[in-house]
Scaffold this active site. Structure first.
Site, PDB file in Angstrom:
ATOM      1  N   HIS A 162       0.818  -1.217   0.000  1.00  0.00           N
ATOM      2  CA  HIS A 162       0.000   0.000   0.000  1.00  0.00           C
ATOM      3  C   HIS A 162       0.849   1.264   0.000  1.00  0.00           C
ATOM      4  O   HIS A 162       0.324   2.352  -0.194  1.00  0.00           O
ATOM      5  CB  HIS A 162      -0.996   0.011   1.165  1.00  0.00           C
ATOM      6  CG  HIS A 162      -0.370  -0.228   2.499  1.00  0.00           C
ATOM      7  ND1 HIS A 162       0.377   0.702   3.149  1.00  0.00           N
ATOM      8  CD2 HIS A 162      -0.400  -1.318   3.293  1.00  0.00           C
ATOM      9  CE1 HIS A 162       0.793   0.212   4.303  1.00  0.00           C
ATOM     10  NE2 HIS A 162       0.339  -1.026   4.414  1.00  0.00           N
ATOM     11  N   HIS A 163       2.140   1.148   0.206  1.00  0.00           N
ATOM     12  CA  HIS A 163       3.095   2.265   0.106  1.00  0.00           C
ATOM     13  C   HIS A 163       2.648   3.503   0.886  1.00  0.00           C
ATOM     14  O   HIS A 163       2.796   4.637   0.432  1.00  0.00           O
ATOM     15  CB  HIS A 163       3.353   2.630  -1.363  1.00  0.00           C
ATOM     16  CG  HIS A 163       3.738   1.458  -2.205  1.00  0.00           C
ATOM     17  ND1 HIS A 163       4.924   0.779  -2.038  1.00  0.00           N
ATOM     18  CD2 HIS A 163       3.088   0.829  -3.215  1.00  0.00           C
ATOM     19  CE1 HIS A 163       4.990  -0.209  -2.909  1.00  0.00           C
ATOM     20  NE2 HIS A 163       3.883  -0.208  -3.633  1.00  0.00           N
ATOM     21  N   CYS A 164       2.064   3.256   2.043  1.00  0.00           N
ATOM     22  CA  CYS A 164       1.593   4.344   2.928  1.00  0.00           C
ATOM     23  C   CYS A 164       0.562   5.238   2.240  1.00  0.00           C
ATOM     24  O   CYS A 164       0.485   6.436   2.515  1.00  0.00           O
ATOM     25  CB  CYS A 164       2.768   5.170   3.444  1.00  0.00           C
ATOM     26  SG  CYS A 164       3.909   4.222   4.455  1.00  0.00           S
ATOM     27  N   ALA A 165      -0.201   4.647   1.338  1.00  0.00           N
ATOM     28  CA  ALA A 165      -1.219   5.414   0.614  1.00  0.00           C
ATOM     29  C   ALA A 165      -2.582   4.729   0.718  1.00  0.00           C
ATOM     30  O   ALA A 165      -3.343   4.684  -0.243  1.00  0.00           O
ATOM     31  CB  ALA A 165      -0.806   5.566  -0.850  1.00  0.00           C
ATOM     32  N   GLN A 166      -2.887   4.202   1.894  1.00  0.00           N
ATOM     33  CA  GLN A 166      -4.126   3.472   2.086  1.00  0.00           C
ATOM     34  C   GLN A 166      -5.376   4.279   1.700  1.00  0.00           C
ATOM     35  O   GLN A 166      -6.273   3.732   1.057  1.00  0.00           O
ATOM     36  CB  GLN A 166      -4.271   2.955   3.520  1.00  0.00           C
ATOM     37  CG  GLN A 166      -3.230   1.938   3.909  1.00  0.00           C
ATOM     38  CD  GLN A 166      -2.049   2.564   4.650  1.00  0.00           C
ATOM     39  OE1 GLN A 166      -1.635   3.674   4.369  1.00  0.00           O
ATOM     40  NE2 GLN A 166      -1.504   1.830   5.600  1.00  0.00           N
TER      41      GLN A 166
END
Length: 79
Positions: free
Chosen positions: A36-40
């Site tokens: 999710h690359h801190c982009a939830q």
């Protein structure tokens, strides 16, 4: 100059989970990041649980990008 930089490309392929994609690319010695690359919140609004990401910079050669594209085509035929 900054206009000549590519950097990071996030993507998904229809019908292929990013973790499966990463595993198949790994078999061709190609490393990508998935998750999710801190982009939830963004992924939630796109109705995605995770996404694939490649990084391109000065340490990559054109042949590396060609190999990546060829591997993607091979993976698409599998699925």
């Amino acid at each position: 100059s900054s206009t000549e930089r590519i950097g990071v490309i996030s993507f998904n392929l229809d019908g292929i989970h990013p973790h499966d994609l990463a595993q198949f690319l790994n078999e061709d010695n190609i490393a990508i990041r998935v998750g999710h690359h801190c982009a939830q919140p963004l992924l939630s609004s796109l109705k995605e649980s995770s996404i694939a990401r490649i990084s391109i910079y000065i340490y990559n050669y054109e042949k590396d990008i060609d190999k990546f594209c060829e591997s993607l085509l091979k993976i698409r035929t599998y699925f």
